[in-house]
Design a protein around this motif. Structure first.
Motif, mmCIF file in Angstrom:
data_model
loop_
_atom_site.group_PDB
_atom_site.id
_atom_site.type_symbol
_atom_site.label_atom_id
_atom_site.label_comp_id
_atom_site.label_asym_id
_atom_site.label_seq_id
_atom_site.Cartn_x
_atom_site.Cartn_y
_atom_site.Cartn_z
ATOM 1 N N PRO A 148 0.824 -1.221 0.000
ATOM 2 C CA PRO A 148 0.000 0.000 0.000
ATOM 3 C C PRO A 148 0.851 1.260 0.000
ATOM 4 O O PRO A 148 2.007 1.253 0.439
ATOM 5 C CB PRO A 148 -0.790 -0.128 1.312
ATOM 6 C CG PRO A 148 0.054 -1.009 2.185
ATOM 7 C CD PRO A 148 0.705 -1.974 1.261
ATOM 8 N N GLN A 149 0.277 2.345 -0.486
ATOM 9 C CA GLN A 149 0.963 3.631 -0.485
ATOM 10 C C GLN A 149 0.976 4.192 0.937
ATOM 11 O O GLN A 149 -0.071 4.421 1.532
ATOM 12 C CB GLN A 149 0.254 4.610 -1.425
ATOM 13 C CG GLN A 149 0.325 4.208 -2.886
ATOM 14 C CD GLN A 149 1.767 4.184 -3.398
ATOM 15 O OE1 GLN A 149 2.537 5.119 -3.154
ATOM 16 N NE2 GLN A 149 2.136 3.116 -4.095
ATOM 17 N N LEU A 150 2.180 4.401 1.468
ATOM 18 C CA LEU A 150 2.317 4.831 2.850
ATOM 19 C C LEU A 150 3.134 6.115 2.942
ATOM 20 O O LEU A 150 3.950 6.416 2.074
ATOM 21 C CB LEU A 150 2.997 3.736 3.680
ATOM 22 C CG LEU A 150 2.320 2.361 3.719
ATOM 23 C CD1 LEU A 150 3.194 1.357 4.451
ATOM 24 C CD2 LEU A 150 0.955 2.453 4.369
ATOM 25 N N THR A 151 2.905 6.845 4.018
ATOM 26 C CA THR A 151 3.660 8.056 4.319
ATOM 27 C C THR A 151 4.470 7.825 5.585
ATOM 28 O O THR A 151 3.962 7.227 6.551
ATOM 29 C CB THR A 151 2.714 9.250 4.532
ATOM 30 O OG1 THR A 151 1.946 9.454 3.344
ATOM 31 C CG2 THR A 151 3.489 10.523 4.849
ATOM 32 N N VAL A 152 5.707 8.277 5.610
ATOM 33 C CA VAL A 152 6.550 8.181 6.803
ATOM 34 C C VAL A 152 6.570 9.556 7.469
ATOM 35 O O VAL A 152 6.975 10.543 6.848
ATOM 36 C CB VAL A 152 7.983 7.732 6.459
ATOM 37 C CG1 VAL A 152 8.809 7.584 7.741
ATOM 38 C CG2 VAL A 152 7.957 6.415 5.680
ATOM 39 N N SER A 153 6.117 9.629 8.716
ATOM 40 C CA SER A 153 6.059 10.896 9.446
ATOM 41 C C SER A 153 6.843 10.794 10.746
ATOM 42 O O SER A 153 6.952 9.717 11.333
ATOM 43 C CB SER A 153 4.608 11.274 9.756
ATOM 44 O OG SER A 153 3.870 11.476 8.576
ATOM 45 N N ILE A 154 7.367 11.949 11.172
ATOM 46 C CA ILE A 154 8.092 12.046 12.441
ATOM 47 C C ILE A 154 7.343 13.012 13.342
ATOM 48 O O ILE A 154 6.893 14.072 12.909
ATOM 49 C CB ILE A 154 9.536 12.546 12.223
ATOM 50 C CG1 ILE A 154 10.321 11.563 11.354
ATOM 51 C CG2 ILE A 154 10.251 12.750 13.564
ATOM 52 C CD1 ILE A 154 11.701 12.075 10.948
ATOM 53 N N LEU A 155 7.200 12.632 14.600
ATOM 54 C CA LEU A 155 6.584 13.508 15.585
ATOM 55 C C LEU A 155 7.531 13.640 16.771
ATOM 56 O O LEU A 155 8.002 12.642 17.314
ATOM 57 C CB LEU A 155 5.247 12.929 16.067
ATOM 58 C CG LEU A 155 4.492 13.749 17.124
ATOM 59 C CD1 LEU A 155 4.117 15.123 16.585
ATOM 60 C CD2 LEU A 155 3.253 12.995 17.588
ATOM 61 N N SER A 156 7.824 14.874 17.167
ATOM 62 C CA SER A 156 8.765 15.109 18.254
ATOM 63 C C SER A 156 8.320 16.283 19.106
ATOM 64 O O SER A 156 7.386 17.011 18.748
ATOM 65 C CB SER A 156 10.170 15.389 17.693
ATOM 66 O OG SER A 156 10.178 16.638 17.005
#
Length: 314
Positions: free
Chosen positions: A37-45
């Motif tokens: 599947p089409q996925l997004t990689v996100s960072i939360l800090s």
């Protein structure tokens, strides 16, 4: 899709590892050989939420004001809320932070299970001496004060692969050049998705009139049974169809199998009290029954009829 929780001492190189992991994951997702599947990689800090280093001042050291530690709890809550908002089935979310309290890591694990996403924990390891050195060398204005740094080093609760909320656990020493990206990729794309358990599921709520319907229906049924018995001359027994006209949703007609003997009002009142007590608790505290729970007059009448049959002696 997945939640990757990063943990480690302050200034242990967590953000560097997070950026390495994000780059690898994005390259893997863009690889022509990838057919998922089409996925997004996100960072939360903390930095994304404008949470300053001073919120981590704690009460362990006598020289640190107690009032400062009170700001850490709302900061964690802000991070948790943002995590819940961003976590979904189309995102690999990397939580870049110390995440040093095991209870907080467990809270995030439960949230991930409720959304049915995969989880992984990355433990970035560096010695305390290196963390002090790297903190002192920071020139971006985000260095910890000496007291806060020592406080956090003392309070840190190390992840463990022996507990479910830290598993699978990937440990990265400061001396390693790269992250174990292939192993992390496999865990977050092929690992088991653990279903929510009773502790992570929302409890179904009863309608606001459930208590009134419970009391009204059971009282009406007791009166109907006594009326049927009186009309039969005391010889009531076998299968009986009661007619309960509530004036709003029509007439409920529960079926009940009664013993071939005279039934006293005190017997029925005792059984009614027991039934109402049990179901009041389910209404006020919630129930763990799967799916929507029916608190309509018809449903309550059928349940009460079965309860009477089980508790009336022949």
């Amino acid at each position: 899709m997945a939640l990757v929780t990063v943990s480690g001492f302050p200034c242990s190189g967590k953000t560097t590892r997070v950026l390495q992991l994000k780059q690898f994951l994005e390259e893997r997702l863009q690889d022509p050989a990838y057919t998922g599947p089409q996925l997004t990689v996100s960072i939360l800090s903390d930095d994304d939420l404008k949470i300053g280093r001073q919120v981590y001042n704690g009460p362990v050291l006598a020289s640190v004001p107690m009032t400062d530690s009170r700001s850490e709890k709302p900061a964690r809550q802000a991070l948790f809320t943002a995590m819940q908002r961003q976590m979904n089935h189309n995102t690999i979310l990397i939580l870049d932070g110390m995440n040093y309290i095991k209870g907080f890591r467990y809270q995030m694990y439960c949230a991930a299970r409720e959304l049915k996403v995969r989880v992984a924990t990355v433990y970035v390891v560096a010695t305390k001496e290196l963390c002090r050195e790297w903190n002192a060398a920071r020139v971006d204005g985000n260095a910890y004060s000496a007291e806060t740094l020592e406080n956090l080093l003392l309070r840190y609760e190390e992840p463990s692969s022996m507990v479910r909320w830290d598993s699978p656990l990937f440990t990265i020493p400061w001396s390693d050049r790269d992250v174990p990206a292939d192993d992390i990729w496999k865990a977050i794309t092929e690992g088991n998705v653990k279903p929510p358990n009773a502790g992570t599921q929302a409890v179904p709520k009863a309608p606001t009139d459930a208590l009134r319907t419970l009391e009204h229906t059971t009282t009406t049924m007791v009166s109907a049974i006594m009326a049927e018995q009186a009309a039969s001359g005391g010889g009531l027994g076998g299968v009986v169809h009661l007619s309960l006209n509530n004036g709003t949703s029509g007439t409920a007609k529960p079926r009940i199998n009664l013993p071939a003997r005279s039934i006293t009002l005190s017997e029925l009142q005792r059984i009614k009290r027991q039934f109402v007590t049990v179901h009041k608790k389910a209404i006020t505290l919630g129930t763990t029954e799967k799916g929507a729970v029916d608190w309509s007059e018809e449903s309550i009448a059928d349940k009460f009829a079965s309860y009477i049959e089980e508790n009336l002696k022949p």
